[in-house]
Design an enzyme around this catalytic site. Structure first.
Site, PDB file in Angstrom:
ATOM      1  CD  GLN A  25     -20.597 -36.965   3.874  1.00  0.00           C
ATOM      2  OE1 GLN A  25     -20.625 -35.878   3.329  1.00  0.00           O
ATOM      3  NE2 GLN A  25     -20.032 -37.143   5.050  1.00  0.00           N
ATOM      4  CG  HIS A  36     -23.530 -29.899  -4.923  1.00  0.00           C
ATOM      5  ND1 HIS A  36     -24.603 -29.286  -4.318  1.00  0.00           N
ATOM      6  CD2 HIS A  36     -22.437 -29.587  -4.189  1.00  0.00           C
ATOM      7  CE1 HIS A  36     -24.183 -28.635  -3.253  1.00  0.00           C
ATOM      8  NE2 HIS A  36     -22.879 -28.795  -3.144  1.00  0.00           N
ATOM      9  CG  HIS A  38     -20.435 -31.069  -0.644  1.00  0.00           C
ATOM     10  ND1 HIS A  38     -21.599 -31.745  -0.934  1.00  0.00           N
ATOM     11  CD2 HIS A  38     -20.324 -31.056   0.692  1.00  0.00           C
ATOM     12  CE1 HIS A  38     -22.173 -32.122   0.189  1.00  0.00           C
ATOM     13  NE2 HIS A  38     -21.419 -31.716   1.191  1.00  0.00           N
ATOM     14  CG  HIS A  40     -17.766 -31.855   4.730  1.00  0.00           C
ATOM     15  ND1 HIS A  40     -18.624 -30.904   5.204  1.00  0.00           N
ATOM     16  CD2 HIS A  40     -18.536 -32.763   4.084  1.00  0.00           C
ATOM     17  CE1 HIS A  40     -19.860 -31.219   4.877  1.00  0.00           C
ATOM     18  NE2 HIS A  40     -19.834 -32.359   4.193  1.00  0.00           N
TER      19      HIS A  40
END
Length: 118
Positions: A25, A36, A38, A40
């Site tokens: 996202q 920040h 990232h 998944h």
């Protein structure tokens, strides 16, 4: 994305997955709740996966629910009664012994071993 692909190959191999769900996202409109970037990286299986078969897309609302609650969870647990910020805690913190620099170095070497064969 090369790093995501490389980590994904290791996750797929080590979890004996048939595939991966990779989600990111980026920006508030996309549902990003932490400041920040990232990713998944979730190992997936054709059978025996909670989201297998016709339920494969059900993982996205679950991700949104878990990630969407993060801001509220942080706000409600990250301030003492005095309003002073407290360190962020994770579920296992109460049982986790403080780690030494040597412990962290050993863990880094162990994790690096997963990438030696990649």
């Amino acid at each position: 994305m090369r790093t995501v692909q490389r980590v994904g190959r290791v996750v797929e191999r080590e979890y004996k997955a048939d595939g991966l769900t990779i989600a990111c996202q980026d920006g508030r409109a996309a549902g990003q709740t932490v400041p920040h970037v990232h990713f998944h990286i979730l190992p997936r299986r054709l059978q025996g996966d909670r989201f297998a078969g016709s339920r494969s897309d059900d993982i996205y609302p679950e991700l949104e629910k878990q990630e969407g609650a993060l801001a509220h969870d942080l706000a409600s647990t990250n301030h003492a009664a005095s309003g002073t910020p407290e360190p962020l805690k994770v579920d296992a913190d109460a049982m986790r012994e403080p780690r030494t620099l040597d412990d962290m170095e050993q863990e880094a070497k162990w994790l690096a071993g997963f990438f030696d064969v990649d």
